[in-house]
Each structure stands twice: as C-alpha cells, then as structure tokens.
Design a protein around this motif. Sequence first.
Motif, mmCIF file in Angstrom:
data_model
loop_
_atom_site.group_PDB
_atom_site.id
_atom_site.type_symbol
_atom_site.label_atom_id
_atom_site.label_comp_id
_atom_site.label_asym_id
_atom_site.label_seq_id
_atom_site.Cartn_x
_atom_site.Cartn_y
_atom_site.Cartn_z
ATOM 1 N N ARG A 84 0.833 -1.207 0.000
ATOM 2 C CA ARG A 84 0.000 0.000 0.000
ATOM 3 C C ARG A 84 0.862 1.249 0.000
ATOM 4 O O ARG A 84 1.861 1.332 0.731
ATOM 5 C CB ARG A 84 -0.925 0.020 1.224
ATOM 6 C CG ARG A 84 -1.871 -1.174 1.319
ATOM 7 C CD ARG A 84 -2.906 -1.185 0.221
ATOM 8 N NE ARG A 84 -3.735 -0.002 0.286
ATOM 9 C CZ ARG A 84 -4.808 0.112 1.083
ATOM 10 N NH1 ARG A 84 -5.153 -0.882 1.875
ATOM 11 N NH2 ARG A 84 -5.526 1.224 1.082
ATOM 12 N N ASP A 149 -0.920 0.271 -6.645
ATOM 13 C CA ASP A 149 -1.372 -0.159 -5.325
ATOM 14 C C ASP A 149 -2.178 -1.450 -5.471
ATOM 15 O O ASP A 149 -3.088 -1.529 -6.295
ATOM 16 C CB ASP A 149 -2.240 0.947 -4.710
ATOM 17 C CG ASP A 149 -2.448 0.751 -3.222
ATOM 18 O OD1 ASP A 149 -2.756 -0.377 -2.818
ATOM 19 O OD2 ASP A 149 -2.318 1.739 -2.469
ATOM 20 N N PHE A 151 -4.366 -2.557 -3.696
ATOM 21 C CA PHE A 151 -5.750 -2.366 -3.250
ATOM 22 C C PHE A 151 -6.678 -1.955 -4.389
ATOM 23 O O PHE A 151 -7.862 -1.832 -4.204
ATOM 24 C CB PHE A 151 -5.784 -1.293 -2.156
ATOM 25 C CG PHE A 151 -7.079 -1.234 -1.404
ATOM 26 C CD1 PHE A 151 -7.476 -2.290 -0.618
ATOM 27 C CD2 PHE A 151 -7.903 -0.120 -1.482
ATOM 28 C CE1 PHE A 151 -8.668 -2.231 0.084
ATOM 29 C CE2 PHE A 151 -9.089 -0.055 -0.784
ATOM 30 C CZ PHE A 151 -9.468 -1.118 0.009
#
Length: 664
Positions: A84, A149, A151
């Motif tokens: 992250r 990232d 995510f």
Amino acid sequence: MHAFIVRPFGEKKGIDFDRVESELIMPALRALGFSGGTTALFLEQGNIRTDMFYELLIADLVIADISIHNANVFYELGIRQALRKRHTFLLRSSTPDEVPFDLKTDRYLHYDASAPAASLQTLTEALRETWIAKKTDSPVFQLLPHLQDVFSEPFNLVPLDFQEALRHAVSEGDTVLLELMGAELHGIPWKCAGLRLIGEAQTSLNAWRDARITWNAVLEYDKFDVEANSELATIYDRLGESCLADQAVDRALQGGERMLPDARRAELLALRGRNAKTRWHSAWAGIANTAEKQQTALSSIHIRESYEWYSKGFAVDRNHYYPGLNALAMLTIMIELAGLHPSTWESQYQTNREAAFMLDGYRENLRLLAAGVRLALDSQRERAKNGERDIWLEISEADHAFLTLDNTVFICQKYRQLLSCLAPFYRDSAMRQIGLFRELSLFSDRTGAVQHAVPSSPSESEKPAVQVRALLFTGHRLDVPGRGTPRFPASGEDAAREMIRAAVTRELEHAGEWTLAGIAGAASGGDIIFLEICEELGIPLHIHLAVPERDYIRASVADGGHEWVERFETLVRKHAPKVLCRDGQLPAWLRSRKDYNIWQRSNLWMLFSAFTLSPDSLTLVALWDGAPGDAPGGTADMVSRARDLGARIVHLDTRKLIAGGSSV
C-alpha cells in the motif's frame, strides 16, 4: 474506517506495549472513528499469519510501533509498505535501540513510555493529518512511482457471499438491498472495496442518487480516486449537475501520483465532452421554432467545447473509438448547421473570409476523423473476433454508418437487425444519439427512416409518476402471558386499534393528492392491527418480514395465540410479503459484527424501503411506551433510526393502554 496496529506484545525493554495501545493508540483511533486493533483480536481457528497479511492489505490505516528491534514489527511493516502506498504511521519511544538505517529518513511520532496518554492529543492530530493528506508515505512507492497499489482490485478483498448478494440484488433490481448493504459496511475492514462494488451495482441500475452517495463515500479514502471520480462524472451528468461532473473529471485527471493508461485518460476527456454536450443541449432543447433552435445550437460555445474535449480524448488513444465517434457526431452537427445558417456562422468570426477558412478546416477534419474512427472500429472488431459479443461496438458501427453514409436503406437495416433483439437500455442509448439530429431537424430522411424501422421501447412512453407518501409502522407486540412489565396487554387491543386508526386517518386526510403506502412487519399486536386498518381504508400494503413466514410466525406471532396466526396468514395470502433473510439468519459476512442482529437489520431495511418509496416525506407511526426495548432491534431501535434519518415520528403511547385510556 479500519485500522491495524503493528507492535510488540507485553512488556519489553522497559515498555509496556499493551498499555501503550490501551492508553494512547486505541483512544486516538476511537476519537477519529476508526475500528480495528492487533492480531490479538483474531479468535477464529486458522493460521494467524493469514489474518495478519489480510489486515496489512486491507487496513485503511496501519500504525507501527518501532520503539525496539522487533523482527515481527519490521517484517509486517515491510509487507505493508510493499502493498500500500499510503496511510502507514510510525511511532516510537526512547530506547537504547537505534532506528534502523532504512527507516532513519522516515518521520515518526515520539511518545513517553512512562506516560503514554500524555501524547494522546498529539497522536490524534497526527493521525488525522495523515488520513486527510493522502500522501504517499511508502518508500517503495516513493522510489517506484509507477507501481500500482494492490488495493486497486476490490474483488480480491470482498467475501464471495457479499459479491453473490450484490449480483442477486442487481438481477432483481433491488436498490433497497444495495443501500442496506452499503450502510452495513460501517466498521467492516474491507468497507472501501465493498462500497466500490455497491457503487458499480447502483450505477448499473441507474440508481443515480444512491450511487452518488456511495461513490462520495469512496472519495473519503482518496479524493483523487480515478474510478470514483469517473463514476461521479457520469452520475452528476445524469442528475443535471454539469459543474460537479466537470469537477469530478478534473479530480481524476489531477492525480499527480498516478500515471493513467491512455484508454482511461481518453475516457475522462470524453466525459468532459459529454458534460459540455449536456450544457449545449440544455441551451436549445426548449426552443419550439426550428430555425431559432438551430441558430442557438450553432452559436453556443458548448458545441465547440464538446467537440474539442472529445477530440482530445481520441487524440490520446486512437484505438478508443468512443471519444472519436462522439467528436465526429458533434463536428457533423456543427458543419450541417453552419451550412443551413451561414450568417450565424459568420457572426462568430471577425471576417467572412476567416469564417470560410475555419469551416473548410472543420470539413477537412471531418473527413480525417471519419476515417480515423473507422480504423478504430475495425481494430476493435479484429480484437473481438474470438471473444464475446461486443454490443457497444455494434451500436457504434451503426452510428458511424449513420454519420457517414447516404444509403438510408442500409442504415435502417443495420439498426433494425441490431436493436430488435436488444434490451431497452441498449435501444434507448443508441437512439439517443440519433435523437439529437431529429431534434435539430438534421438528416431528416435518415432519422425518420430509422425511427420508423426501430420501434420505441416501453421506457420512452413514461406514465405520469404517482406521488407516494410512505407511512411506516413500528409497535410493541402483544404481551405474552406472565410478562413482568406490561406494555401491550391483550385487554388493550381495542384501545390500540382506536389509536392507530385515528393516526392513520389523520395521515390520509392530510395526504391530498398523494397516495399513502403502508409499510410494516406482521408481528402479533401493533403490526397486524396497522395492516388490517390500512386494508380497511384502501391503503396499499407493503409487508416486510425479516425471515421466512414459518420462522417469522415462531418468532413474532405464535406466542400471541392461534387467532393472531390466522390473522397473519390471511394478510400474507392477500399481500405477498418481502423477505429479507431467506435462510433465517444474518449473511455470513455480517455475523462477526458485534451488537447487530437480524431484527436491527430488518428495521434498517424497512426504513430504506420507505424512503425509496417516499424520499422526501416519511412518517413513522410508533405504538411505543417510550422505554428502551427488551432486546436490540425492537420498537425503540426503529424510532431511534428513523429519527436519525429525519423521519417524522407520530408517537402513540402504550402507557395509555395500561391506564385504560385511548387518546392519541
């Protein structure tokens, strides 16, 4: 928001890390509205490392205590910073252990291990600033700015049963369930990823107002989020808020940290073009006179603005036919209108010679653009040869033929073959482009022929909207024999019926042209009485059951006696109920949530159902003694939630039943 704490456990090198968490870290997190903790919270069986890796990935904020040389802390910190790009916060206390070389340049908050609470205010403010700033704090992402990232892909984070529930809601067109699921994500570690999926589902169902709320909630995590801002640009455009739509596109394009793929940047620039087209259309759509309408459309600055934004999008990615096709359409309209109204065209330039020069340039651009878009369509057709059917490509090919060919018979046949077997959504989308030409009386032979060849879908002939005012009911069940503190004794049924009838009648008298809709559960006592009164007064009923009928009878009706069961069965036979949890329990993804049960979920579900029917005018009639309930999810819970959402409360006090009165 969800946080994860990375720290040593117990007392080590003179620091009580458990105390630091309880007196410093957790109070700061609670003050900012964060849930979460350490791996000590994981009580389920299984590999604790799996839970740890999962938390390091999905946590919105990670706090790492690097006071001592602890291998686990550094290991977990490294994993987080590799996965992250932002929202990792470091703190430490004074110890003989020096900060490792690789972390010496990183910022961290210093606290006094002998008095952790003394740093609470400082930590709270530092965490708030870290959350608001949205800066990249991972050294990995700082050194490798093009790294993505992890995510960014929500499907990898969200439980399968949640995804299945979403797909079911979309297939049923159930926007209420989507809204409910969004509200239930509070405190869930993967909340942001879940919101993304809900927002996509709401957008697919054209639930624009709900989707606006959901995608704005995603922006709380990152105001420059490309996906959220792209979706909001479309949503604001559909809601007629073009200024907000432009701002959303600009935020997506401003993401200085990220390198957008050409296709994504082309889409965003095309969104600016569509927003400008919406403003352009608004400038002339209400004009009745054809010549005046055409002249207004030609002289509007937004026609060029729209064409230019679409052209920029196509220039960024020549394989992306969508912005190119729309640029071709806007340029075609501008040139056609200039030919019909030369004086209007010339009035926009200093000299007639300049006007002619510009028009010749636009005509040359039109020729090149038509060829370029044709190549982009052919390229996409080649890529799609062995894949699934690409409906949007087929519609775009028909639109290109409409814009560039004079063969009306061929164009009509292309649209007829394509649209006759498609859902209304695709038909309406395809006909919307042709509708612009029809409104401006351009290419009349083509638009008329296509309109005749492709029948209108049912959605194009909308019926007048019925104004509905929702009347939601909540109330105590009939007291079971032997109840310690009476609330609704059997002897008070007639008085309760009189109170409820008087309240409903008043609402009916004040409804005016609005149509009332009665919404309630069907428990013995107030619910069933309310439903029976609505039925007698001709008010449409919406019965909501938290669990299937047999389970509902056992939980909420049977202890009132056989007569109440018969009354329940009579009502549900005539008015098919909606059932929330068909397996009789909370979905698996919600079962670990503390202080939340199926009856609380049902209350929230009924509230959202009522607000969907009547967004601006909801009344809750509450047959209630004013006291806290026996258990979560009862009448008091419903009143509290309705009040928080702004509903008007009509309180029918059941203490009057015990006193023998009947006034409201």
